[in-house]
Design an enzyme around this catalytic site. Structure first.
Site: not given
Ligand code: PBG
Length: 326
Positions: A195, A248
């Site tokens: 991520k 992601k």
């Molecule tokens: C929570 C989380 C996030 C997303 C999914 N789970 C935001 C982040 O890490 O700031 C982003 C999902 C999206 O942008 O569609 N940690």
């Protein structure tokens, strides 16, 4: 005359011929649809930067789920927006936390739907970080215990898959042990293993109301410039017992998806995130692109890159379009 070139066009000569040699396909089973459950009543707020995506309260969940099922979606990913937030994100792991309430409801009313629970604290903490904060630091080991409690509460409520997204080191080990100890040895962990600290999460932070109140997430989420780091993250999570690996965001990271597919033999999940959705929606609303063709091209491109599953806000539309093409 001796042939000097190959006739690639032979296999593109008609729709039937193209369909005969098509290498990748989209199916409704490929999609996981994110849902934002809002604690409160009579809420159905369209997220301004994500047209077509709504925050819904429990009293509107039945209608939302019926729509999801009618489209042919088989899996949902649950995010919660609690009424109250605090330093430790208690509503994430409380038995009556909004995601636990929604999970019990969906499990009872729609037992065939797979419920993936996003396991994180940022929507529940008043500082908006994904772990416990001390001064301006997000503490790793101190956060693990709260994540374990969240995962166990979600599993108890009936979640089918636990998806930790907080990027603390060791979260898969901790959550796996916690689930096993609580008797949930059968519940898989879908780890947000890879991520990145991405600007493409902007619209999500509006939807989930979980923007960090100070600093950023760069000490726990990955540097977009890095590839080897993705291998290190994925290797750890596989060793710790992950059952799925998530990459992601999606579109700008298809090379990483291919790397993961070639090097790890777990199902690879891509998260087609909020900013990617917002860009396509904005362009389509201006008639700058054909939304249907663009979305289906993007999604099949993700499968071609190696994704087995796609978390996407386009899931309803994509399922509908696929049905129309049958
Ligand atoms: C929570 C989380 C996030 C997303 C999914 N789970 C935001 C982040 O890490 O700031 C982003 C999902 C999206 O942008 O569609 N940690």
């Amino acid at each position: 005359m001796e042939q000097q070139f190959n006739r690639h066009r032979r296999l593109r000569s008609s729709a039937s011929m193209r369909s005969l040699v098509r290498e990748n396909h989209l199916r409704p089973e490929d999609f996981i649809y994110p849902l934002f459950i809002y604690e409160g009543e009579n809420i159905r707020n369209e997220v301004s930067s994500m047209p077509g995506v709504f925050q819904v309260s429990m009293d509107n969940l039945q209608a939302e789920m019926e729509e999801i099922v009618a489209h042919g979606i088989k899996s949902v990913l649950l995010f919660g927006i609690p009424k109250t937030k605090d330093a430790c994100g208690e509503q994430a792991y409380h038995d009556h936390g909004i995601v636990q309430v929604a999970t019990r409801y969906i499990k009872e009313k729609f037992p065939e739907i797979i419920i993936v629970a996003d396991t994180c604290l940022c929507e529940y903490t008043d500082h908006g970080h994904c772990g416990v904060v001390e001064g301006d630091k997000v503490l790793n080991d101190e956060s693990l215990e709260l994540l374990v409690r969240t995962a166990v509460a979600q599993a108890k409520a009936g979640a089918d898959i636990i998806a930790p997204s907080n990027m603390m080191d060791g979260f898969v080990t901790a959550i796996r042990a916690g689930l096993d100890e609580a008797g949930f040895t059968e519940i898989p962990v879908m780890s947000y293993a890879v991520k990145y600290a991405s600007a493409f999460y902007g619209p999500f932070r509006e939807a989930a109301e979980g923007a960090p109140q100070f600093g950023d997430r760069k000490t726990y989420q990955m540097d977009p410039a890095n590839r080897m780091e993705a291998f290190r993250e994925a290797e750890s999570d596989v060793a710790e017992g992950a059952d799925f690996l998530i990459v992601k965001p999606g579109m700008p990271y298809l090379d990483i998806v291919r790397d993961m597919k070639n090097n790890f033999n777990l199902p690879i999940v891509i998260y087609n995130v909020s900013g990617e959705y917002a860009m396509i929606k904005a362009a389509a609303q201006n008639d700058w692109i054909d939304e249907r063709k663009t979305v289906l091209e993007m999604l099949v491109g993700m499968k071609r890159a190696g994704a087995d599953l796609i978390i996407t806000y386009h899931a309803k539309d994509a399922c509908r379009w696929l049905k129309e093409e049958e």
